[in-house]
Design an enzyme around this catalytic site. Sequence first.
Site, short mmCIF file in Angstrom:
data_model
loop_
_atom_site.label_atom_id
_atom_site.label_comp_id
_atom_site.label_asym_id
_atom_site.label_seq_id
_atom_site.Cartn_x
_atom_site.Cartn_y
_atom_site.Cartn_z
N LYS A 217 3.08 4.49 18.30
CA LYS A 217 3.13 5.77 18.04
C LYS A 217 3.22 6.54 19.01
CE LYS A 217 0.40 4.62 13.64
NZ LYS A 217 -0.67 4.62 13.35
N ILE B 180 -0.34 13.49 8.40
CA ILE B 180 -0.35 14.49 9.28
C ILE B 180 1.27 14.91 9.62
CG2 ILE B 180 -0.99 15.42 11.67
CD1 ILE B 180 -3.34 13.69 11.60
N THR C 239 0.76 -1.15 -0.05
CA THR C 239 -0.02 -0.02 -0.10
C THR C 239 0.76 1.33 0.15
OG1 THR C 239 -1.52 -1.05 1.34
CG2 THR C 239 -2.00 1.18 1.32
N VAL C 240 1.76 1.40 0.84
CA VAL C 240 2.67 2.56 0.98
C VAL C 240 3.53 2.69 0.01
CG1 VAL C 240 3.90 3.94 2.89
CG2 VAL C 240 2.15 2.82 3.68
N GLU D 201 8.69 10.73 9.49
CA GLU D 201 7.74 11.18 9.56
C GLU D 201 6.21 10.43 9.50
OE1 GLU D 201 7.11 14.84 10.13
OE2 GLU D 201 5.32 14.31 10.76
N LYS E 135 6.51 2.16 12.04
CA LYS E 135 6.37 2.56 13.41
C LYS E 135 6.78 1.35 14.30
CE LYS E 135 2.42 1.54 11.48
NZ LYS E 135 1.44 1.81 10.79
N GLU F 258 -3.29 -2.62 9.42
CA GLU F 258 -1.96 -3.44 9.14
C GLU F 258 -2.11 -4.71 8.72
OE1 GLU F 258 1.11 -1.93 10.49
OE2 GLU F 258 -0.34 -0.32 10.39
N GLY G 216 -3.84 5.01 4.95
CA GLY G 216 -4.19 4.91 3.90
C GLY G 216 -2.95 5.38 2.61
N GLY H 123 -7.31 -0.43 2.75
CA GLY H 123 -5.88 -0.30 3.06
C GLY H 123 -5.41 0.67 4.11
N1 HSE Z 1 -2.87 0.46 10.32
C1 HSE Z 1 -2.45 1.86 10.91
C2 HSE Z 1 -3.92 2.96 11.01
C3 HSE Z 1 -1.82 2.45 9.32
O1 HSE Z 1 -4.91 2.31 10.95
O2 HSE Z 1 -3.55 3.86 11.39
C4 HSE Z 1 -1.25 3.94 9.72
O3 HSE Z 1 -0.19 3.91 10.70
#
Ligand code: HSE
Length: 401
Positions: A200, A131, A11-12, A124, A100, A185, A297, A182
């Site tokens: 986080k 954000i 995804t990323v 970031e 993370k 995890e 996302g 998406g």
């Molecule tokens: N699975 C994480 C979430 C993805 O839903 O926030 C973004 O870090």
Amino acid sequence: MVQVAILGYGTVGSGVYEVLKTNRDSIKEKAGDEICVKYVLDLRDFPGDPVEEVLVHDYEVIVNDPEVDIVVEVMGGIEPAHTFAKRALEAGKSVATSNKAMVAQCGQELCKIAREKNINFLFEASCGGGIPIIRPLYHALTAEVIDEITGILNGTTNYMLYKMSTEGSDFDEVLKEAQAKGYAEADPTADIEGHDVCRKIAILSSIAYGKFINYEDIPTEGITKITAVDMKYAKELGMAIKLLGTSRREGDQVYALVAPYLVGPSSQLYSVNDVFNGIFVHGNMLGDAMFYGSGAGKLPTASAVTADIIEEAKNLHKNVTYGLSEENMQLMSVDNVVGRYFVRFQGTEAEAESVFGPLDHVMDQIEEGEIGFVTGQMSFGEYQKKAEELGRIVQMIRVKD
Ligand code: HSE
């Protein structure tokens, strides 16, 4: 030309590839040089996808190529992500990551290597998706003594809680939706059990309070115990249930916690809905600040990763890594933290009052055979003692005051 390798075309990773392509010209202008994807590493093949031209299956190709300046780690998980990131840094390549779990577990070590090699390790996108929060904490808020960070830091669970509350959706069904979009995890346990938020808030708190916080020291509860009946009580109270990651300075100590909370409309976090994240920061000079935006996302997260790539491209041989302290922080016990608690109890108001003292918002119409109420202020340790004495408690959710 600055050459980049992307580790992971999920995804990323596919998002970073897209951002670099779509915004190629403006990125070139901002970076002062063209940024070109030389390799994408993935175990899979992608027949028909333009990525095929740069796809490799062997990391050695990347780490041994002196032309690669920046490695973008967006595979997720600890291994092999950590080994790949470490080897890239040791080979003199800057690393940008959204991972993370890796930053929370190995960030101290990776920042140190980046400093020693005079390159960069930036992350970031690891908190709050798209954000901007990590740079603001290092730069714009650097004059502050931060007293509190409280955030809705997981898009998946915020989406789920919102849908369960507004549409009465079923937990499993709405989790599937979040996965399809998406947000979740690879193993969504990390989302729903609060582990993702735990990493986080550990990262953000380490930056905010200037000493490294081990995520394993943060008590963590997820949303798996939240039911449709809890949602009814929340509505009756005019509040919303949110999974919060919070850390706060109390005197010269700091505590951190991840748990579902009842949040009222006077909180800025109350209207952070759907997949959005919101991060509330209180500084001793600034007062309140709120960071809000897309927390998960493909493209929002990829945008934040790409911003790190651009910063690294501008500073190829200069360490601007804000870093994670090599000093560790001892957190205070959450048992000493004072708050109010929403309780569902299978008994009478008089029984509950005999243990908890005066109760607020007693509700006896929501579910047969039980009452709901909100306690007065007390430490969590005190709450636990009273709960044990009373028994027959079917649910407790902290109230965010
Ligand atoms: N699975 C994480 C979430 C993805 O839903 O926030 C973004 O870090």
